[in-house]
Design an enzyme around this catalytic site. Structure first.
Site, mmCIF file in Angstrom:
data_model
loop_
_atom_site.group_PDB
_atom_site.id
_atom_site.type_symbol
_atom_site.label_atom_id
_atom_site.label_comp_id
_atom_site.label_asym_id
_atom_site.label_seq_id
_atom_site.Cartn_x
_atom_site.Cartn_y
_atom_site.Cartn_z
ATOM 1 N N GLY A 191 -85.403 -17.607 23.336
ATOM 2 C CA GLY A 191 -86.601 -17.760 22.865
ATOM 3 C C GLY A 191 -86.649 -16.871 21.676
ATOM 4 N N ARG A 192 -87.984 -16.342 21.237
ATOM 5 C CA ARG A 192 -88.075 -15.604 20.170
ATOM 6 C C ARG A 192 -87.590 -14.381 20.145
ATOM 7 N NH1 ARG A 192 -94.109 -17.712 21.188
ATOM 8 N NH2 ARG A 192 -93.630 -16.597 23.139
ATOM 9 N N ILE A 193 -87.552 -13.582 21.263
ATOM 10 C CA ILE A 193 -87.023 -12.297 21.437
ATOM 11 C C ILE A 193 -85.345 -12.498 21.775
ATOM 12 C CG2 ILE A 193 -86.883 -10.217 22.810
ATOM 13 C CD1 ILE A 193 -89.937 -10.793 23.424
ATOM 14 N N SER B 104 -80.923 -21.911 28.451
ATOM 15 C CA SER B 104 -82.499 -22.227 28.687
ATOM 16 C C SER B 104 -82.466 -23.438 28.904
ATOM 17 C CB SER B 104 -82.994 -21.774 27.277
ATOM 18 O OG SER B 104 -82.543 -22.382 26.151
ATOM 19 N N ARG B 105 -83.731 -24.113 29.366
ATOM 20 C CA ARG B 105 -83.671 -25.507 30.154
ATOM 21 C C ARG B 105 -83.302 -26.448 29.082
ATOM 22 N NH1 ARG B 105 -89.211 -24.305 32.468
ATOM 23 N NH2 ARG B 105 -89.536 -23.460 30.429
ATOM 24 N N ARG C 71 -88.807 -10.192 33.103
ATOM 25 C CA ARG C 71 -89.669 -9.677 34.046
ATOM 26 C C ARG C 71 -88.842 -9.427 35.332
ATOM 27 N NH1 ARG C 71 -92.909 -8.761 30.995
ATOM 28 N NH2 ARG C 71 -95.229 -9.396 30.571
ATOM 29 N N GLU D 190 -93.788 -3.070 39.581
ATOM 30 C CA GLU D 190 -93.873 -1.689 38.784
ATOM 31 C C GLU D 190 -95.195 -0.971 38.967
ATOM 32 O OE1 GLU D 190 -93.721 -3.205 34.629
ATOM 33 O OE2 GLU D 190 -91.772 -4.218 35.043
ATOM 34 N N HIS E 260 -90.440 0.102 31.703
ATOM 35 C CA HIS E 260 -91.135 -0.973 31.086
ATOM 36 C C HIS E 260 -91.611 -0.539 29.625
ATOM 37 C CE1 HIS E 260 -93.178 -5.038 31.578
ATOM 38 N NE2 HIS E 260 -92.908 -4.783 30.299
HETATM 39 P P1 NAP Z 1 -90.339 -17.278 24.474
HETATM 40 O O1 NAP Z 1 -90.106 -17.383 22.940
HETATM 41 O O2 NAP Z 1 -91.376 -18.306 24.882
HETATM 42 O O3 NAP Z 1 -88.822 -17.661 25.219
HETATM 43 C C1 NAP Z 1 -88.681 -17.759 26.307
HETATM 44 C C2 NAP Z 1 -87.371 -18.316 26.630
HETATM 45 O O4 NAP Z 1 -87.093 -18.419 28.155
HETATM 46 C C3 NAP Z 1 -87.294 -19.972 25.973
HETATM 47 O O5 NAP Z 1 -85.917 -19.775 25.567
HETATM 48 C C4 NAP Z 1 -87.252 -20.833 27.217
HETATM 49 O O6 NAP Z 1 -86.777 -21.876 26.824
HETATM 50 C C5 NAP Z 1 -86.710 -19.865 28.223
HETATM 51 N N1 NAP Z 1 -86.891 -20.289 29.608
HETATM 52 C C6 NAP Z 1 -88.402 -20.193 30.167
HETATM 53 N N2 NAP Z 1 -88.376 -20.688 31.370
HETATM 54 C C7 NAP Z 1 -87.056 -20.928 31.632
HETATM 55 C C8 NAP Z 1 -86.339 -21.394 32.893
HETATM 56 N N3 NAP Z 1 -87.104 -21.764 34.084
HETATM 57 N N4 NAP Z 1 -85.242 -21.475 32.725
HETATM 58 C C9 NAP Z 1 -84.411 -21.147 31.662
HETATM 59 N N5 NAP Z 1 -85.064 -20.655 30.722
HETATM 60 C C10 NAP Z 1 -86.375 -20.647 30.436
HETATM 61 O O7 NAP Z 1 -90.787 -15.813 24.990
HETATM 62 P P2 NAP Z 1 -90.454 -14.372 24.078
HETATM 63 O O8 NAP Z 1 -91.516 -14.220 23.381
HETATM 64 O O9 NAP Z 1 -89.080 -14.562 23.594
HETATM 65 O O10 NAP Z 1 -90.633 -13.570 25.550
HETATM 66 C C11 NAP Z 1 -89.712 -13.700 26.780
HETATM 67 C C12 NAP Z 1 -90.378 -12.849 27.615
HETATM 68 O O11 NAP Z 1 -89.971 -11.597 27.812
HETATM 69 C C13 NAP Z 1 -91.831 -12.847 28.136
HETATM 70 O O12 NAP Z 1 -92.524 -13.936 28.679
HETATM 71 C C14 NAP Z 1 -91.855 -11.307 28.710
HETATM 72 O O13 NAP Z 1 -92.081 -11.604 30.324
HETATM 73 C C15 NAP Z 1 -90.725 -10.752 28.279
HETATM 74 N N6 NAP Z 1 -91.152 -9.297 27.596
HETATM 75 C C16 NAP Z 1 -90.777 -8.219 27.998
HETATM 76 C C17 NAP Z 1 -90.901 -7.266 27.164
HETATM 77 C C18 NAP Z 1 -90.727 -5.724 27.592
HETATM 78 O O14 NAP Z 1 -91.310 -4.804 27.255
HETATM 79 N N7 NAP Z 1 -89.827 -5.364 28.540
HETATM 80 C C19 NAP Z 1 -91.613 -7.080 25.993
HETATM 81 C C20 NAP Z 1 -91.878 -8.371 25.779
HETATM 82 C C21 NAP Z 1 -91.732 -9.466 26.121
HETATM 83 P P3 NAP Z 1 -87.025 -23.611 27.706
HETATM 84 O O15 NAP Z 1 -88.463 -23.280 27.979
HETATM 85 O O16 NAP Z 1 -86.333 -24.409 26.943
HETATM 86 O O17 NAP Z 1 -86.347 -23.351 28.743
HETATM 87 C C1 8YV Z 2 -95.949 -4.965 27.400
HETATM 88 C C2 8YV Z 2 -94.517 -6.961 27.865
HETATM 89 O O1 8YV Z 2 -95.412 -3.957 28.358
HETATM 90 O O2 8YV Z 2 -95.479 -8.146 26.055
HETATM 91 C C3 8YV Z 2 -94.921 -8.331 27.170
HETATM 92 O O3 8YV Z 2 -94.807 -9.237 27.709
HETATM 93 O O4 8YV Z 2 -93.994 -6.913 28.788
HETATM 94 C C4 8YV Z 2 -94.763 -5.810 27.021
HETATM 95 O O5 8YV Z 2 -94.631 -5.802 25.630
HETATM 96 C C5 8YV Z 2 -96.948 -5.421 28.369
HETATM 97 O O6 8YV Z 2 -97.246 -6.821 28.586
HETATM 98 C C6 8YV Z 2 -98.332 -4.790 27.834
HETATM 99 O O7 8YV Z 2 -98.542 -3.860 28.826
#
Ligand code: NAP
Ligand code: 8YV
Length: 314
Positions: free
Chosen positions: A154-156, A175-176, A233, A262, A280
């Protein structure tokens, strides 16, 4: 604020930048937690039209606010919000995508290199004064000649892939569905991806479709030189299987920025020498957390000015 301004509820913690911005546009009501039934009388609950939050928002919370129009959630992942129930009640949910992509990708690359080249352990070695008497042992693992699998393009995921490219490593992903315009090798299942790579980076949302998908089979497919990194997550991982895989050498090492419960890190995780855990911090810089707060507030302002949010969730 004028009496005619909409009322917005902040249940629990909120970033000061968002609180200040919201305070210039709305009447704010704040509660220490999301138990709004207990905290607020009925007439105040009936006045609330928007919510700005970083807390769990469930059905009971939504049902307690009969005139709620919008829930603005802090973070791109909105697994803490019952978005399906909100949608069924015509309530818009917004998140904070894109502004954190590069920051989270930077942290992911840093975590991967830290795990493989043992940066936290080497730092502790210097701090403990051990350099004076010995050389730090050579790291058993290297990033060289590896193939990296990204679970979630996805975006990240795409920002992480760009950084991995710069490291000179081939990339594959699952991804799906294949992503248009992405040239990396696509695998139609996580297990097939894990067989094809020796680094697996998870950056998928936490929801029932991803729950515990990184399981014993996937870790076994990654192999004894395998490195697993999770920045998506914690719920995505079968943590019992991960602990076992690290303990028995089924995979070589792992790095987690997120865990399932967490901030309660299981003792079995803390005991592992080949596991690096971060609290996190993927998006946790002053600049990016402020940008997220800004986007959260602008979603509420846009909604009440024009009836359209900036970043509603799908
Ligand atoms: P995004 O642009 O929606 O990308 C999500 C990706 O996951 C897409 O490629 C999607 O593709 C895939 N996906 C979703 N469900 C799936 C499944 N069941 N099986 C396989 N692939 C699947 O989201 P993003 O902005 O990149 O962010 C992704 C996630 O990173 C967030 O939802 C959040 O939980 C996590 N995050 C963590 C932090 C941190 O601080 N650690 C910070 C920001 C975000 P398809 O729908 O085509 O399958
Ligand atoms: C943040 C995140 O830690 O954006 C997310 O999905 O996991 C992190 O950027 C959190 O959501 C805000 O506390």
């Amino acid at each position: 604020m004028s009496n005619s301004a909409p009322t917005v509820l902040i249940p629990g913690w909120m970033h000061d930048h968002a609180r200040c911005l919201l305070g210039t546009h709305f009447n704010l009501v704040e509660t220490p937690d999301c138990d709004v039934h207990a905290r607020l009388p009925q007439e105040i609950r009936a006045s609330i039209r928007g919510v700005a939050c970083r807390t769990r928002i469930d059905r009971q919370f939504i049902d307690a606010l009969p005139n709620l129009e919008i829930i603005a959630s802090y973070g791109v992942g909105y697994d803490a919000v019952d978005a399906a129930y909100a949608r069924s009640k015509n309530i818009v949910v917004t998140n904070t995508p894109d502004v954190l992509n590069e920051e989270v990708a930077d942290l992911t690359l840093g975590l991967l290199i830290s795990v493989v080249r043992e940066i936290p352990k080497a730092h502790a070695f210097v701090r403990e004064g051990r350099w004076k008497t010995s050389e730090y042992p050579l790291s058993r693992l290297t990033l060289r000649n590896r193939k990296v699998g990204i679970y979630g393009m996805g975006r990240i995921g795409r920002c992480i892939a760009r950084r991995i490219e710069a490291c000179g490593l081939p990339i594959a992903y699952y991804s799906r569905r294949p992503v248009t315009g992405v040239v990396y090798d696509y695998f139609p299942s996580l297990l097939e991806l894990a067989h094809a790579v020796d680094v697996l980076i998870a950056i998928v949302p936490g929801n029932p479709s991803t729950a515990k998908t990184v399981n014993a089979d996937v870790l076994s497919a990654l192999g004894p030189e395998g490195v697993f990194i999770n920045v998506g997550r914690g719920t995505v991982v079968d943590e019992g299987a991960l602990i076992e895989a690290l303990r028995t050498g089924t995979i070589a090492a792992a790095g987690l920025d997120v865990i399932a419960d967490e901030p309660n890190v299981p003792n079995d995780m803390l005991a592992l020498d080949n596991l690096t855990i971060l609290p996190h911090i993927g998006s946790a810089s002053v600049a990016i957390r402020t940008a997220m707060a800004d986007l959260l507030a602008r979603n509420l302002i846009a909604w009440f000015q024009s009836g359209t949010a900036i970043t509603p969730v799908p």
